[in-house]
Design an enzyme around this catalytic site. Structure first.
Site, mmCIF file in Angstrom:
data_model
loop_
_atom_site.group_PDB
_atom_site.id
_atom_site.type_symbol
_atom_site.label_atom_id
_atom_site.label_comp_id
_atom_site.label_asym_id
_atom_site.label_seq_id
_atom_site.Cartn_x
_atom_site.Cartn_y
_atom_site.Cartn_z
ATOM 1 N N ARG A 138 68.024 6.413 -47.384
ATOM 2 C CA ARG A 138 66.993 6.320 -46.324
ATOM 3 C C ARG A 138 65.877 7.332 -46.571
ATOM 4 O O ARG A 138 64.746 7.136 -46.152
ATOM 5 C CB ARG A 138 67.621 6.518 -44.934
ATOM 6 N N TYR A 161 47.755 -10.831 -37.120
ATOM 7 C CA TYR A 161 49.065 -11.481 -37.015
ATOM 8 C C TYR A 161 49.608 -11.223 -35.600
ATOM 9 O O TYR A 161 49.596 -10.083 -35.126
ATOM 10 C CB TYR A 161 49.978 -10.901 -38.093
#
Ligand code: LCS
Length: 395
Positions: A59, A112
């Site tokens: 991560r 979008y």
């Protein structure tokens, strides 16, 4: 490869980001691993303190992901990039790094759909206010700026209306008011438009689209211009957690090798299809950056090196005719997403932009009859014949 930033785009697509490794691998392999072991306790502590360079936990950093990030940073001419688990995760990473409660953002109304709702419905709950304007009108941005405006966020060309916003002029407006400019460059890819050259501070992409190009990955990226901001962004991404995983990073990096070739073909095919549609008797209007009839054609030629692969149009007989078309085309597939090698057709008002609601769609001129095409790299005559199959069914 040494000095890769000095090479042409074609060469960057093939070589940028690839790491040298102990085996002489020609591409960066998939480090499908969540955690990296330390030589001893002191090394672990040093890595966490940043006193030694190395990998700790995926991560935080991973070689395969980093290779992809470096390639995109190089293609965009930015300092660094952060790969995220989707385009939406990239936008969220950007917004949650830059904005605090009490800040204001100005955003394109033709974006979008979920990008608008992320600002309007999610960030608003954390005390961040947004104003949506037609960003092809720089004056409208000027008028929307407030003393607490920290960010202007544009998509150019905008999804799905393909309106073009003047990046250079908007950067000047944002900077004169102490705000930053972020550009969603998904529709262009780094091959056709480099917003940093026109003064943008941040770029986001949905990697799901042209960069990956093969309709098999969901991913996103934030590209930052200034190296000095990297640690701040990386820390925030590590905390919000929406990172891209190694296998998907590998696939996108692989896709990028052919990005320039693909973009060239998308542009050539889309230009021919837009010209075919523009004179077709069933078509009311066509919006495509490569047509002189595009209202911001001149601005487009200033900042874009090609028109891209996206086309919007409306049929004279409206949505009902659009449905007949979508249900009867051949070669084209009825699906959302875009930027893949395969050609897609979809209806924004009931699909990609449904979440915005009717009023926001009307403001953004996303009409109910608007049909959107993502032009792939198939043979253009097959694509035109495939559209004709659907158009001929309209009576
Ligand atoms: N930015 C733009 C310009 C997009 O078109 C999309 C997705 C996103 C960001 C979000 O990226 P994602 O999280 O999906 O990777 N656009 C889509 C579209 O027009 N059809 O389906 C998805």
């Amino acid at each position: 490869m040494k000095n890769i930033r000095n090479y042409s785009l074609d060469t960057k697509c093939v070589h940028a980001g690839i790491k040298e490794d102990m085996y002489g691998s020609v591409v960066t392999p998939i480090y499908q691993v969540s955690t990296f072991k330390f030589r001893d306790a002191d090394q672990g502590a040093r890595l966490f303190k940043g006193e030694e360079d190395g990998y700790i936990y995926t991560r935080m950093r991973n070689p395969t992901v980093e290779a992809l990030e470096d390639s995109i940073a190089i293609l965009e001419g930015g300092a660094k990039a952060l790969a995220c688990s989707s385009g939406m995760a990239a936008s969220h990473t950007l917004l949650s790094t830059l904005l605090n409660a009490g800040d204001h953002a100005v955003c394109s109304e033709s974006v979008y759909g979920p990008t608008m709702t992320l600002l309007a419905n999610v960030m608003s709950r954390f005390g961040i206010e947004s104003t949506f304007v037609d960003t092809s009108d720089t004056e409208a941005i000027k008028n929307a700026m407030k003393p607490n405006t920290k960010l202007v966020f544009i998509e150019s060309p905008g999804n799905p209306t393909l309106i073009i916003s003047d990046i250079e002029e908007i950067a000047k407006v944002a900077h004169s008011k102490g705000a930053k400019l972020a550009v969603d460059n998904t529709f262009m890819s780094p091959i056709l438009q480099n917003p940093f050259k026109f003064g943008a501070d941040y770029i986001v992409h949905s990697l799901t689209k042209f960069l990956n190009g093969h309709a098999d990955v969901i991913g996103g990226v934030v590209v930052i211009k200034e190296d000095s901001e990297y640690e701040w962004f990386r820390k925030n991404l590590n905390q919000v957690g929406g990172v891209l995983e190694p296998f998907n990073s590998f696939l996108v990096h692989r896709g990028i090798k052919t990005l320039k070739l693909r973009m060239e073909k998308h542009c050539i095919n889309a230009q021919q299809i837009a010209e075919f549609l523009e004179v077709h008797p069933e078509i009311d209007w066509v919006r495509f950056p490569g047509l002189k009839s595009h209202p911001q054609y001149e601005i487009g030629t200033k900042q874009m090196s090609g028109p891209g692969g996206m086309i919007s149009f409306e049929l004279k007989k409206g949505l009902e005719a659009g449905k007949i078309l979508m249900n009867n085309v051949e070669v084209w597939q009825l699906a959302v997403s875009l930027g893949g090698v395969e050609s897609l057709i979809q209806h924004p008002a009931s699909m990609t932009h449904a979440s915005m609601g009717k009023e926001a769609r009307e403001n953004a001129k996303i009409t109910d009859g608007l049909v959107r095409l993502s032009v792939g790299i198939e043979d253009v005559d097959d694509l035109i014949q495939g559209l004709e199959k659907g158009l001929n069914k309209i009576k």
